[in-house]
Design an enzyme around this catalytic site. Structure first.
Site, PDB file in Angstrom:
ATOM      1  N   ASP A   5      33.471  44.454  49.663  1.00 56.42           N
ATOM      2  CA  ASP A   5      32.917  45.786  49.933  1.00 56.42           C
ATOM      3  C   ASP A   5      33.195  46.180  51.375  1.00 56.42           C
ATOM      4  O   ASP A   5      33.421  47.346  51.673  1.00 56.42           O
ATOM      5  CB  ASP A   5      31.423  45.818  49.631  1.00 56.42           C
TER       6      ASP A   5
ATOM      7  N   CYS B 251      31.355  39.147  39.955  1.00 56.29           N
ATOM      8  CA  CYS B 251      31.157  40.596  39.889  1.00 56.29           C
ATOM      9  C   CYS B 251      32.371  41.265  39.233  1.00 56.29           C
ATOM     10  O   CYS B 251      33.063  40.640  38.421  1.00 56.29           O
ATOM     11  CB  CYS B 251      30.881  41.181  41.271  1.00 56.29           C
TER      12      CYS B 251
HETATM   13  O1  LIG Z   1      36.868  47.921  45.041  1.00 59.10           O
HETATM   14  P1  LIG Z   1      36.717  46.882  43.987  1.00 59.10           P
HETATM   15  O2  LIG Z   1      37.688  45.731  44.187  1.00 59.10           O
HETATM   16  O3  LIG Z   1      36.789  47.456  42.600  1.00 59.10           O
HETATM   17  O4  LIG Z   1      35.231  46.297  44.074  1.00 59.10           O
HETATM   18  C1  LIG Z   1      34.780  45.664  45.221  1.00 59.10           C
HETATM   19  C2  LIG Z   1      33.355  45.247  45.128  1.00 59.10           C
HETATM   20  O5  LIG Z   1      32.514  46.346  44.769  1.00 59.10           O
HETATM   21  C3  LIG Z   1      31.429  45.839  43.979  1.00 59.10           C
HETATM   22  O6  LIG Z   1      30.191  46.327  44.408  1.00 59.10           O
HETATM   23  P2  LIG Z   1      29.207  47.206  43.424  1.00 59.10           P
HETATM   24  O7  LIG Z   1      29.331  46.717  42.010  1.00 59.10           O
HETATM   25  O8  LIG Z   1      29.624  48.647  43.607  1.00 59.10           O
HETATM   26  O9  LIG Z   1      27.829  46.973  43.995  1.00 59.10           O
HETATM   27  C4  LIG Z   1      31.520  44.330  44.044  1.00 59.10           C
HETATM   28  O10 LIG Z   1      30.837  43.763  45.143  1.00 59.10           O
HETATM   29  C5  LIG Z   1      33.014  44.159  44.115  1.00 59.10           C
HETATM   30  O11 LIG Z   1      33.427  42.879  44.530  1.00 59.10           O
END
Ligand SMILES: O=P(O)(O)OC[C@H]1O[C@H](OP(=O)(O)O)[C@H](O)[C@@H]1O
Length: 325
Positions: free
Chosen positions: A204, A133
């Site tokens: 998350d 991701c």
């Molecule tokens: O806070 P940072 O480290 O940037 O991101 C943390 C997490 O947020 C994202 O969720 P999504 O893409 O919003 O569903 C991913 O799961 C990623 O690992």
């Protein structure tokens, strides 16, 4: 009559919902900014109406996405100043919200930077690192390590169905880091044949028992890493630790629209699109936070330090939130 929520605040809420603003940390900062804007733009009544209106805005923001606890934690951090103080004037209350929101955003930005510095020490020249991701905390570690002269290669998964792995690959390439994009289904093969030395992912939500809720597919990667004895590292700010899990509340896994998986499914086919999964603490070697590196089993200690609330108090907090919701 309820005071209307400003257009810009509604736009931020919509952007979080549709993932134009995404990533647990960014979502938290955007929510704090939305509360700040809401407070600054309020011009239609007295202090009591202001407090009710801010609670409406808080509810709107929290309702956008259910899984990342950084969102309610950010909102509660800002709203606590209104909930726990008695203000003499609307201006005092407004100023307190703006200060709290600014404080949160600043803390959060510094935390991502600090995680980069702390996590970069774990990286060695010659590492082959797999990530999943797009996490700004992980990117911060990789870019900091690279800038300090360490040389390594990153394998980034595509991350179906929203392909956030492309964002990671693009950002790392821009920083000059060698990066290879791989399909999610290639993870086990890549760990094996490319002799991956470390897996680093974001989070998350971190639960009180040290489980990590992250983008769907993370737990499979953890299993694959365990199979090959590759260390599995999580990078996260401490405001992604969930106080609700102290009292055993399960983390809701967001189920996103089926169209994200397949636009026009042939008749008779049902589609499921869970956006997150849980990796148990046994599969996690360490969690890099802005306060230092901890084993997953210490998550409850971090929560205690941060919130300093007993389980009974957390339970009460939840009950109050539910009844105002
Ligand atoms: O806070 P940072 O480290 O940037 O991101 C943390 C997490 O947020 C994202 O969720 P999504 O893409 O919003 O569903 C991913 O799961 C990623 O690992």
């Amino acid at each position: 009559m309820a005071v209307e929520v400003p257009g810009e605040v509604r736009r931020i809420a919509e952007d979080i919902k549709t993932m134009r603003i995404r990533g647990a940390g960014r979502i938290a900062r955007a929510a704090a900014r939305a509360l700040m804007i809401a407070a600054q733009e309020y011009n239609s009544g007295g202090l009591d109406e202001f407090l009710a209106y801010m609670e409406d805005v808080a509810r709107l923001l929290v309702s956008t996405r259910p899984t990342a606890v950084s969102l309610p934690n950010a909102v509660n951090y800002v709203m606590r100043v209104l909930r726990e103080n008695r203000f003499q004037s609307l201006e005092d209350a407004r100023r307190a919200v703006v200060e709290a929101a600014r404080g949160f955003i600043e803390y959060s930005e510094q935390a991502v930077k600090r995680i980069g510095e702390i996590g970069a020490r774990l990286i060695r020249t010659g590492d082959r690192i797999l990530t999943h991701c797009n996490s700004s905390a992980v990117e911060s570690i990789l870019v900091t390590a690279w800038r300090s002269g360490k040389r390594f290669h990153v394998y980034a998964t595509e991350t179906r169905p929203r392909f956030q792995g492309y964002i990671t690959a693009r950002n790392l390439a821009k920083a000059g880091i060698p990066v290879t994009l791989v399909p999610d289904s290639a993870v086990l093969q890549v760990i094996e044949t490319k002799r991956i030395t470390r897996v680093i992912v974001g989070a998350d939500t971190v639960t009180a028992n040290g489980a990590v809720i992250n983008k769907i597919g993370t737990s499979q990667i953890a299993l694959a890493a365990r199979l090959h004895r590759v260390s599995f590292i999580v990078a996260t700010e401490t405001y992604k630790f969930s106080p609700y899990t102290v009292v055993g509340q399960p983390v809701e896994i967001e189920e996103r629209p089926p169209e994200e998986v397949l636009e026009n499914p042939p008749p008779g086919i049902r589609i499921r699109n869970p956006a997150f999964d849980a990796t148990p603490p046994e599969y996690i070697d360490m969690i890099v936070t802005e306060r230092g590196i901890i084993p997953p089993k210490s998550a409850a200690l971090v929560l205690w330090e941060m919130f300093r609330r007993s389980p009974a108090e957390v339970h009460q907090l939840r009950v109050e939130e539910d009844s105002t919701g």
